[in-house]
Each structure stands twice: as structure tokens, then as C-alpha cells.
Design an enzyme around this catalytic site. Structure first.
Site: not given
Ligand code: GLC
Ligand code: CA
Length: 576
Positions: A50, A52, A54, A58, A349-350
Site C-alpha cells: 500500500d 497511500n 488507506d 495498490d 488466493h483461494d
């Protein structure tokens, strides 16, 4: 150590007499392709970096880490979906296929990221989610607005006056029901996944053309490949026949590879793949070897490689049998030995984390078993897929209460068990071992707050072990899981035998050790992997021909007279 070197010297002398003309008859000459030689690194963008504050990873974060990715030696990146999405299923519910999700950045960021990858010789594989869209996609908004809308047939609708539609099982729905009634037009729409993921109607040629145009849009930008999400389910019998009671226990038989799916893939190939030098891989591989073959048989002009689940499905909370594991991987290899190509993976990712599911994440064995499993993935025939964080041996986070989970499948699954009076404790125990959130916690970059992933609050907590498991620490440690990963990637890239070579399983009945050879044009390697936490031995005639140790996750290996003894989770590759 000393004993080791004497024995190695002996075996080198011995092996010089060994014949190298063996096993000519079974060797094939597979076509050479960049995507067969690739080592693919999968990034879950939400959790990578990340920039920024949040709390959400990203594209700028990926750009920032391109040199790191390159340093792994991997040659391609598969990115989970980055398109506009209300994030019911973290981007697998796309509301605009030609735009970037706000959380992730802008199209300029994307262009810069792609350029940065290409500058470094990295290819990019995009996830294409077109079995379904988001219910917030413009097509669906139009489609539901009236029965006469031109987009009505982009989705599957069942008019209420026909009565209740035949039962369809939904994977993510809290009631398990794939039909959702929409009062606006008094009709039900179909959603194999969540209510916010309505299934697209592939039987409609207009919809198919829309999808090909979207794929061309990204191919024109220069992406190098596509992964087709849940694509096995795309074609449907739109008369919606009644399925036998209890069919949901094996729903894949009824959902996967139905109707005209192969024709659609041939059409997609003709319109998209053949026009660009892109690679293609579908999620899943149908219900049989025949299905899988048909998907990737070069002569049929559909997809490039199969991505089969039987291997990754083996691990269970109470363990798994290595004999079974060997049997499955060997069976798939031999089914594709002459034709077609496979993906090799043990995580994505699963799935939960590689080392927690297939290895041993206790402090004592975590590093050795992570290295061993990476050795397996990178020494099999097929294209290896390495999931972000597995190069460090990241582990399951092990949530204990449902409030901690973010994944829709975990949350709705919980509601379903609750509603049906099922065993909640057992459900939570299973989740703790196998939940997808285990594999989605933020990347552990360093030992600063939030593991250097974000300066804010991460969308999913960072694993509390980040101060012991992180990139910065492992960079400086020559024997770290990370540096071992780099070595095994390099070994594969330097040796086409590890990519294209014939695979032969040795001692299939050995309960603890996975042993196999890879052979190509007179080159031969022996791979030995101890899948247990104890020291164990194996007798192999191949030991008589060992020339050199190419990689070893321990500093030595004990060999004597045709026998080798492997330490807990030891992995060794010898040249023969
Ligand atoms: C695929 C994806 C999974 C997603 C589902 C619905 O299985 O890998 O993450 O939830 O499709 O799109
Ligand atoms: Ca961010």
C-alpha cells in the site's frame, strides 16, 4: 561433511562409467514456448504493498516492488483482478472491465506498471472474470431494468410465472441458492457465486463478442496472457433441467464443461489468442483427463495450459498421505506426457498458506519445509505458479472467530451452517486451517509497524509473526527461504531438463520421501524430498550415479552405498 565429500567423490568416479544413452524411447520433443519456461509469481494486489496509507495494496505498490519481483528470478506475474469493482468478492465482481478499481489506482498507474514489468523482462497475465460480472455492472443494471431491455439476455433470467426455477446450488450464497428473485421484473436471476455476481449468458453471441472486445482492449495494451476465472462454468443448458437430488455434493460434474464451452473457447482463441502472442490458462480443468486434454490439446486451438485442482485439494486439517500426493501428481504428469501442458501449484488466493497446509509451520520446521515445497513446485514438469509470500514461507494467520474474517465465502458459509443447524465449531476449525483469508494477509516486507505493508490500518491484519518472517530479514540471511527460492528458480531457468524433461516417479510406496527423476537429451536429475519431520532413508539404485549436488536445503546430505538419509523436510537435487 567430510564423509559427504568422500562419498561424492566416489560416486562421481562411479558415475563416469554409467551409460547416458538410457531412456531414449519415451522422450518426446515438446514444443518450446515461453509460457512453458516461465516461472509465474501470483500477486494478490490488495495485500502486496500500500502506498497511500488507506490499508489497501495498490498498483503504485507493485511498481515500487518491481525490482524485488525481478530479483526473485520469476519471469511473469499473474495479477488477481484489478478492474472496477464494489468488492463483494475482492475484485471477482467486476463493474467495469475497462477501468481500474479506485482502491488500486488509475489507468496511468497500470500503464506505468506494465511498462515497468516489460522493461525488466517480466510478462503480465491478467485475470479475466467473465463467468459472471458484478450486479453493479452497467449490463446488469440494464438487464434487470425491464424484460425487453436489449441487455436482458446478457444474463440468465427465469420468469416468475413459470414457477420456481429448478434448484441450482450457489457456492457463496448464505442459503446455497443460486437463484435470486428480483421483484422489479418478477423474475429470478442466476448467480453461481454471490448474489452480487450474476452469471453472464455465454449462449448469447453478443455477450461473447463483448468479452472478446474487452480481452482485445487489454491485449492491445500489451498484456501477455489471460487467466480465465471460473470459466469451466460459463456454458449452460439454458432450459435449466432438474438435476438429481443431492447433486450439489458433486456440483462440478453438472456445472463444469457443459454445452458449447469448447466452441466458445475456440471462438475466443480465433478472435483473441491467435491474434496476439498471449498465453491462456483456465481456472480448473474439467471433470476428467479427457476434459483437461481437450482444453489444451494444441490441435484444438483452445487454451495453452490446464490448471487442475486435484493436487492442491489433497491437504486436509488432519493431514494427508504422501503416497496419495505422489500418486495424484504422477497420474497428471503421465496423462500430459505426450500432449498438452500443466500448471504446477500448491497455493493461490483461494487456498491457505503453502507451508501451513502442505508443510510444517512450527518454528522448528517452517523454513526447511517451505524450501522443500518450493523445490517441489519448481522441479516438476509444467509451469510453476508461486504465490506471493510463499517465497518467505509466510504462514496461516489462524483466525478463531468469524468476526475476524473478510472473505465472503467464509462469512456466508458460516451463516449457512448456522441456519441449517450445522456444527459451527467444526466449521471454524476447518476455516482456521483452510480459509482463503489465510492466504490473503498482507505481504511481510520488514519488521516496522504493519510489516511495512501500510502506514495505515491494513484491510486484513498482518500476521503477528512478521518480525520473524519478512523480506528485509531474509535478504541478509544467505540461507533464508527467500534466498533459497531464488536459487531454485535459477536452477530451473538454467536447466531445460527441469522444464521439459521426462518425469519418472521412484519408489512410489515410500511413505515419507518423494523421489523422482527428470530426463532430457542425456541430462538427468534426481529430486529427493522428505515430506516429514523425521530423518528418513531411501534406497535407490540411482544413488550410484550421482554426480553433483545441485541444490540442498541443508548443508550436507548423508549417502552411502545406494542409500540416502534425509533430514526433516530435506530437499536435494542431484545431477546423474
Ligand atoms: C474463482 C476465483 C475466486 C472467486 C471465484 C468467483 O474461483 O479464483 O477467488 O471467488 O472464482 O469469481
Ligand atoms: Ca492503497
Amino acid at each position: 561433511m567430510q564423509k559427504f565429500s568422500v562419498i561424492v567423490l566416489m560416486t562421481i568416479l562411479l558415475s563416469s562409467c554409467a551409460s547416458s544413452t538410457e531412456e531414449k524411447k519415451n522422450t518426446r520433443q515438446p514444443s518450446k514456448q515461453w509460457w512453458k519456461e516461465s516461472v509465474i509469481y501470483q500477486i494478490y494486489p490488495r495485500s502486496f504493498k500500500d502506498t497511500n496509507g488507506d490499508g489497501v495494496g495498490d498498483l503504485k505498490g507493485i511498481i515500487e516492488k518491481l525490482d524485488y519481483i525481478k530479483s526473485l528470478g520469476v519471469t511473469a506475474v499473474w495479477l488477481n483482478p484489478i478492474y472496477s469493482s464494489p468488492n463483494d468478492d475482492n475484485g471477482y465482481d467486476v463493474s467495469d472491465y475497462r477501468n481500474i478499481m479506485q482502491d488500486f489506482g488509475t489507468m496511468d498507474d497500470f500503464d506505468q506498471m506494465l511498462e515497468g514489468m516489460h522493461d525488466r523482462g517480466l510478462k503480465l497475465i491478467m485475470d479475466v472474470v467473465v463467468n459472471h460480472s458484478s450486479d453493479e455492472h452497467e449490463w446488469f443494471k440494464q438487464s434487470r431494468s425491464s424484460r425487453n431491455n436489449p441487455y436482458r439476455n446478457y444474463y440468465h433470467w427465469w420468469s416468475a410465472e413459470k414457477g420456481k426455477p429448478p434448484y441450482r446450488y450457489s457456492l457463496f450464497d448464505e442459503k446455497g441458492d443460486a437463484w435470486k428473485y428480483d421483484p422489479l421484473t418478477k423474475a429470478y436471476y442466476l448467480h453461481y457465486f454471490s448474489q452480487k455476481q450474476p452469471d453472464l449468458n455465454w449462449e448469447n453471441p453478443k455477450l461473447r463478442q463483448e468479452v472478446y472486445d474487452i480481452m482485445k482492449f487489454w491485449a492491445d495494451k500489451g498484456v501477455d496472457g489471460f487467466r480465465l476465472d471460473a470459466f469451466g462454468f460459463a456454458a449452460k443448458d439454458t432450459t435449466f433441467p432438474v438435476f438429481p437430488e443431492g447433486y450439489e455434493k458433486e456440483f462440478s460434474k453438472y456445472y463444469s464443461m457443459q454445452g458449447n464451452l469448447h466452441q466458445y473457447l475456440q471462438e475466443m482463441n480465433e478472435q483473441v489468442f491467435s491474434k496476439y502472442k498471449v498465453m491462456s490458462v483456465a481456472e480448473g480443468a474439467g471433470n476428467s483427463f479427457q476434459d483437461a486434454h481437450n482444453l489444451v490439446d494444441e490441435d484444438r486451438k483452445e487454451l495453452n495450459m490446464a490448471y487442475a485442482f486435484e493436487g492442491v485439494d489433497i491437504a486436509k486439517p488432519d493431514g494427508y498421505s504422501l503416497r496419495h500426493f505422489k500418486e495424484v501428481f504422477s497420474r497428471w504428469d503421465s496423462a500430459f506426457a505426450q500432449k498438452g501442458w500443466l500448471s504446477i501449484f500448491l497455493a493461490n488466493h483461494d487456498q491457505a498458506r503453502l507451508v501451513s497446509r502442505f508443510g510444517n509451520d512450527s518454528p522448528e520446521f517452517r523454513e526447511a519445509s517451505a524450501k522443500m515445497l518450493n523445490t517441489f513446485i519448481l522441479s516438476m514438469r509444467g509451469t510453476p505458479y508461486c504465490y506471493y509470500g510463499d517465497e518467505l514461507g509466510m504462514t496461516n494467520i489462524g483466525f478463531t472467530s468469524i468476526e475476524q474474517y473478510k472473505d465472503i465465502s467464509a462469512i456466508n458459509g458460516y451463516k449457512k451452517v448456522l441456519n441449517s443447524g450445522g456444527n459451527i465449531e467444526a466449521y471454524l476449525t476447518d476455516l482456521k486451517f483452510g480459509s482463503r483469508d489465510n492466504g490473503r494477509t498482507p505481504m511481510q516486507w520488514d519488521d516496522s509497524t504493519q510489516a511495512g505493508f501500510t502506514t495505515g490500518t491494513p484491510w486484513l491484519p498482518v500476521n503477528s509473526n512478521y518480525s520473524q518472517i519478512n523480506v528485509a530479514l531474509q535478504e541478509n540471511e544467505p540461507n533464508s527461504v527467500l534466498n533459497y527460492f531464488r536459487k531454485i528458480v535459477q536452477l530451473r531457468k538454467d536447466n531445460p531438463v527441469l522444464v521439459y524433461g521426462d518425469y519418472q516417479l521412484l519408489e512410489p510406496a515410500h511413505p515419507d520421501i518423494y523421489a523422482y527423476t527428470r530426463t532430457l537429451e542425456g541430462k538427468k536429475m534426481l529430486v529427493l524430498l522428505n515430506f516429514t519431520s523425521k530423518t528418513t532413508r531411501i534406497q535407490l539404485q540411482e544413488m550410484g550415479s550421482v554426480k553433483e549436488t545441485l541444490i540442498n536445503n541443508y548443508s550436507s546430505v548423508k549417502m552411502e552405498e545406494g542409500e540416502v538419509s534425509l533430514q526433516p523436510y530435506q530437499a536435494v537435487i542431484f545431477s546423474l
